[in-house]
Design a protein around this motif. Structure first.
Motif, PDB file in Angstrom:
ATOM      1  N   PHE A 216       0.808  -1.223   0.000  1.00 16.25           N
ATOM      2  CA  PHE A 216       0.000   0.000   0.000  1.00 16.25           C
ATOM      3  C   PHE A 216       0.845   1.280   0.000  1.00 16.25           C
ATOM      4  O   PHE A 216       0.459   2.294   0.583  1.00 16.25           O
ATOM      5  CB  PHE A 216      -0.962   0.007   1.194  1.00 16.25           C
ATOM      6  CG  PHE A 216      -2.035  -1.047   1.112  1.00 16.25           C
ATOM      7  CD1 PHE A 216      -3.178  -0.854   0.360  1.00 16.25           C
ATOM      8  CD2 PHE A 216      -1.872  -2.250   1.788  1.00 16.25           C
ATOM      9  CE1 PHE A 216      -4.159  -1.830   0.283  1.00 16.25           C
ATOM     10  CE2 PHE A 216      -2.842  -3.239   1.717  1.00 16.25           C
ATOM     11  CZ  PHE A 216      -3.985  -3.035   0.956  1.00 16.25           C
ATOM     12  N   VAL A 217       1.973   1.237  -0.663  1.00 19.42           N
ATOM     13  CA  VAL A 217       2.821   2.427  -0.805  1.00 19.42           C
ATOM     14  C   VAL A 217       2.485   3.133  -2.115  1.00 19.42           C
ATOM     15  O   VAL A 217       2.221   2.490  -3.134  1.00 19.42           O
ATOM     16  CB  VAL A 217       4.316   2.040  -0.771  1.00 19.42           C
ATOM     17  CG1 VAL A 217       5.203   3.209  -1.207  1.00 19.42           C
ATOM     18  CG2 VAL A 217       4.703   1.569   0.621  1.00 19.42           C
ATOM     19  N   ILE A 218       2.507   4.454  -2.094  1.00 19.83           N
ATOM     20  CA  ILE A 218       2.333   5.269  -3.298  1.00 19.83           C
ATOM     21  C   ILE A 218       3.626   6.043  -3.529  1.00 19.83           C
ATOM     22  O   ILE A 218       4.133   6.704  -2.617  1.00 19.83           O
ATOM     23  CB  ILE A 218       1.161   6.253  -3.164  1.00 19.83           C
ATOM     24  CG1 ILE A 218      -0.142   5.509  -2.879  1.00 19.83           C
ATOM     25  CG2 ILE A 218       1.020   7.091  -4.433  1.00 19.83           C
ATOM     26  CD1 ILE A 218      -1.315   6.437  -2.570  1.00 19.83           C
ATOM     27  N   ILE A 219       4.167   5.957  -4.754  1.00 21.36           N
ATOM     28  CA  ILE A 219       5.385   6.680  -5.101  1.00 21.36           C
ATOM     29  C   ILE A 219       5.079   7.549  -6.320  1.00 21.36           C
ATOM     30  O   ILE A 219       4.794   7.033  -7.406  1.00 21.36           O
ATOM     31  CB  ILE A 219       6.553   5.721  -5.395  1.00 21.36           C
ATOM     32  CG1 ILE A 219       6.762   4.759  -4.210  1.00 21.36           C
ATOM     33  CG2 ILE A 219       7.826   6.515  -5.665  1.00 21.36           C
ATOM     34  CD1 ILE A 219       7.839   3.728  -4.456  1.00 21.36           C
ATOM     35  N   TYR A 220       5.165   8.855  -6.141  1.00 22.58           N
ATOM     36  CA  TYR A 220       4.754   9.784  -7.188  1.00 22.58           C
ATOM     37  C   TYR A 220       5.883  10.077  -8.178  1.00 22.58           C
ATOM     38  O   TYR A 220       7.036   9.690  -7.981  1.00 22.58           O
ATOM     39  CB  TYR A 220       4.225  11.073  -6.559  1.00 22.58           C
ATOM     40  CG  TYR A 220       2.819  10.922  -6.018  1.00 22.58           C
ATOM     41  CD1 TYR A 220       1.729  10.867  -6.880  1.00 22.58           C
ATOM     42  CD2 TYR A 220       2.588  10.803  -4.657  1.00 22.58           C
ATOM     43  CE1 TYR A 220       0.432  10.713  -6.404  1.00 22.58           C
ATOM     44  CE2 TYR A 220       1.290  10.648  -4.152  1.00 22.58           C
ATOM     45  CZ  TYR A 220       0.226  10.600  -5.039  1.00 22.58           C
ATOM     46  OH  TYR A 220      -1.048  10.433  -4.561  1.00 22.58           O
ATOM     47  N   ALA A 221       5.525  10.775  -9.232  1.00 22.51           N
ATOM     48  CA  ALA A 221       6.381  10.940 -10.406  1.00 22.51           C
ATOM     49  C   ALA A 221       7.752  11.518 -10.064  1.00 22.51           C
ATOM     50  O   ALA A 221       7.873  12.462  -9.279  1.00 22.51           O
ATOM     51  CB  ALA A 221       5.684  11.841 -11.427  1.00 22.51           C
ATOM     52  N   GLY A 222       8.768  10.919 -10.674  1.00 20.17           N
ATOM     53  CA  GLY A 222      10.110  11.453 -10.562  1.00 20.17           C
ATOM     54  C   GLY A 222      10.857  11.091  -9.300  1.00 20.17           C
ATOM     55  O   GLY A 222      12.007  11.495  -9.132  1.00 20.17           O
ATOM     56  N   ALA A 223      10.254  10.338  -8.407  1.00 20.74           N
ATOM     57  CA  ALA A 223      10.940   9.958  -7.173  1.00 20.74           C
ATOM     58  C   ALA A 223      12.032   8.935  -7.470  1.00 20.74           C
ATOM     59  O   ALA A 223      11.862   8.048  -8.302  1.00 20.74           O
ATOM     60  CB  ALA A 223       9.950   9.392  -6.160  1.00 20.74           C
ATOM     61  N   THR A 224      13.147   9.066  -6.752  1.00 20.12           N
ATOM     62  CA  THR A 224      14.271   8.140  -6.891  1.00 20.12           C
ATOM     63  C   THR A 224      14.560   7.522  -5.533  1.00 20.12           C
ATOM     64  O   THR A 224      14.861   8.239  -4.569  1.00 20.12           O
ATOM     65  CB  THR A 224      15.525   8.871  -7.404  1.00 20.12           C
ATOM     66  OG1 THR A 224      15.259   9.416  -8.700  1.00 20.12           O
ATOM     67  CG2 THR A 224      16.712   7.920  -7.492  1.00 20.12           C
ATOM     68  N   ILE A 225      14.460   6.194  -5.462  1.00 24.57           N
ATOM     69  CA  ILE A 225      14.683   5.465  -4.213  1.00 24.57           C
ATOM     70  C   ILE A 225      15.793   4.464  -4.464  1.00 24.57           C
ATOM     71  O   ILE A 225      15.686   3.616  -5.354  1.00 24.57           O
ATOM     72  CB  ILE A 225      13.392   4.759  -3.748  1.00 24.57           C
ATOM     73  CG1 ILE A 225      12.259   5.780  -3.612  1.00 24.57           C
ATOM     74  CG2 ILE A 225      13.620   4.031  -2.424  1.00 24.57           C
ATOM     75  CD1 ILE A 225      10.910   5.169  -3.277  1.00 24.57           C
ATOM     76  N   LEU A 226      16.872   4.564  -3.692  1.00 24.12           N
ATOM     77  CA  LEU A 226      18.078   3.804  -3.984  1.00 24.12           C
ATOM     78  C   LEU A 226      18.545   2.988  -2.782  1.00 24.12           C
ATOM     79  O   LEU A 226      18.383   3.403  -1.638  1.00 24.12           O
ATOM     80  CB  LEU A 226      19.210   4.747  -4.404  1.00 24.12           C
ATOM     81  CG  LEU A 226      18.953   5.708  -5.567  1.00 24.12           C
ATOM     82  CD1 LEU A 226      20.167   6.595  -5.780  1.00 24.12           C
ATOM     83  CD2 LEU A 226      18.607   4.949  -6.828  1.00 24.12           C
ATOM     84  N   GLY A 227      19.139   1.837  -3.076  1.00 20.79           N
ATOM     85  CA  GLY A 227      19.863   1.084  -2.066  1.00 20.79           C
ATOM     86  C   GLY A 227      19.144  -0.143  -1.554  1.00 20.79           C
ATOM     87  O   GLY A 227      17.937  -0.129  -1.317  1.00 20.79           O
ATOM     88  N   GLY A 228      19.911  -1.206  -1.364  1.00 21.76           N
ATOM     89  CA  GLY A 228      19.359  -2.463  -0.897  1.00 21.76           C
ATOM     90  C   GLY A 228      18.947  -2.461   0.560  1.00 21.76           C
ATOM     91  O   GLY A 228      18.215  -3.352   1.000  1.00 21.76           O
ATOM     92  N   GLN A 229      19.414  -1.483   1.336  1.00 22.85           N
ATOM     93  CA  GLN A 229      19.027  -1.374   2.742  1.00 22.85           C
ATOM     94  C   GLN A 229      17.867  -0.406   2.945  1.00 22.85           C
ATOM     95  O   GLN A 229      17.439  -0.181   4.083  1.00 22.85           O
ATOM     96  CB  GLN A 229      20.230  -0.912   3.572  1.00 22.85           C
ATOM     97  CG  GLN A 229      21.448  -1.813   3.464  1.00 22.85           C
ATOM     98  CD  GLN A 229      21.143  -3.246   3.839  1.00 22.85           C
ATOM     99  OE1 GLN A 229      20.545  -3.520   4.883  1.00 22.85           O
ATOM    100  NE2 GLN A 229      21.521  -4.189   2.974  1.00 22.85           N
ATOM    101  N   THR A 230      17.368   0.155   1.859  1.00 21.54           N
ATOM    102  CA  THR A 230      16.283   1.130   1.942  1.00 21.54           C
ATOM    103  C   THR A 230      14.933   0.421   1.904  1.00 21.54           C
ATOM    104  O   THR A 230      14.618  -0.277   0.940  1.00 21.54           O
ATOM    105  CB  THR A 230      16.372   2.137   0.782  1.00 21.54           C
ATOM    106  OG1 THR A 230      17.651   2.763   0.805  1.00 21.54           O
ATOM    107  CG2 THR A 230      15.283   3.188   0.899  1.00 21.54           C
ATOM    108  N   VAL A 231      14.147   0.594   2.962  1.00 21.65           N
ATOM    109  CA  VAL A 231      12.827  -0.022   3.069  1.00 21.65           C
ATOM    110  C   VAL A 231      11.789   1.084   3.218  1.00 21.65           C
ATOM    111  O   VAL A 231      11.892   1.919   4.127  1.00 21.65           O
ATOM    112  CB  VAL A 231      12.739  -0.984   4.270  1.00 21.65           C
ATOM    113  CG1 VAL A 231      11.339  -1.592   4.366  1.00 21.65           C
ATOM    114  CG2 VAL A 231      13.798  -2.075   4.162  1.00 21.65           C
ATOM    115  N   VAL A 232      10.817   1.102   2.347  1.00 21.21           N
ATOM    116  CA  VAL A 232       9.708   2.048   2.453  1.00 21.21           C
ATOM    117  C   VAL A 232       8.551   1.317   3.119  1.00 21.21           C
ATOM    118  O   VAL A 232       7.981   0.384   2.557  1.00 21.21           O
ATOM    119  CB  VAL A 232       9.292   2.593   1.074  1.00 21.21           C
ATOM    120  CG1 VAL A 232       8.106   3.544   1.211  1.00 21.21           C
ATOM    121  CG2 VAL A 232      10.467   3.306   0.412  1.00 21.21           C
TER     122      VAL A 232
END
Length: 269
Positions: A216-232
């Protein structure tokens, strides 16, 4: 020059019997047409005709696997059979993707419209076919399939990514989902989103390099999410143009605060 010509000739001998990328893409397109007659109607008179069409598609997959030559020790007949045994469950997940788009996009008028016209749905479907082959250890073909979809839709999904049900891709152009990305259920992704790696060093090939996106995550236009340890975390919202390299707790909203200036440009009296 003779050595060069000999080298090229030897390479030609090695690849001349391999199936073309277009033949591999046509196979996947045919499978989607069988699953979704909304894309292209077929003249089936009986259920037996439908069964025969799927059996012929299985035979074509076997032939493609045989000719690819990249896995000499694989049981290609078994891989092709198990792929089509899994197809009903893959189809069921594809339907959730269509429903997610239908429910989430006010512009969508019907499931038929979503299935026939939406590039996001097409890219997801090709990914799901390719991912099944990827899990079976099939080399080359999964990448050929997703790169074909990439060329047609502008949506780049690596076949190794793990994606849950009800994925909603809106517009999608410029969307990138890396190989080790993990995406939960009921996730919404908009155009230009990147789920990428912080490092591209070759020795990290077998590690978790891309982010984890929970349900149930929403990620809007142009967002950059990086890295294997990054949890949303689940039920979070990532705003447009956000650059994120650290984890986000559930039920968190992250947004980019623009430094915009407004100038009165009315002509002088």
């Amino acid at each position: 020059m003779d050595d060069f010509y000999q080298h090229i000739f030897q390479k030609q001998l090695e690849v001349q019997d391999m199936p073309s990328n277009s033949r591999i893409a046509d196979w996947a397109k045919h499978v989607l047409h069988l699953l979704f007659p909304e894309k292209q109607s077929a003249n089936f008179g009986t259920v037996r005709d439908v069964r025969q069409a799927f059996e012929e598609a299985e035979d074509e997959l076997f032939a493609l696997l045989q000719k690819t030559k990249a896995c000499s020790h694989c049981d290609h007949r078994l891989i092709a059979h198990e792929f089509f045994e899994a197809l009903p469950s893959i189809y069921a997940v594809m339907l959730t993707d269509a429903e997610a788009i239908m429910d989430g996009d006010p512009a969508a008028k019907s499931l038929r419209e979503v299935i026939r016209t939406y590039p996001g749905f097409h890219a997801i479907c090709i990914y799901r076919l390719a991912h099944q082959l990827w899990k079976a250890g099939v080399p080359l073909i999964p990448r050929i399939l997703t790169e074909h979809a990439h060329s047609k839709t502008g949506i780049d999904i690596h076949p190794g990514a793990q994606i849950g049900k009800y994925l909603y891709i809106d517009h999608g152009t410029g969307l990138v989902i890396g190989e080790t990305s993990i995406i939960g259920d009921h996730v919404k992704l908009y155009q230009g989103v990147t789920l990428g790696a912080l490092s591209v060093e070759k020795n990290m090939a077998n590690t978790q390099r891309h982010p984890i996106i929970e349900d149930f995550v929403i990620i809007y236009a142009g967002a950059t999410i990086l890295g294997g340890q990054t949890v949303v975390g689940h039920h979070s919202v990532i705003g447009g143009n956000v650059w994120l390299t650290s984890s986000v707790d559930p039920y968190t909203t992250v947004y980019h605060q623009p430094n915009s200036k407004f100038i009165d440009s009315k002509p002088l009296a």
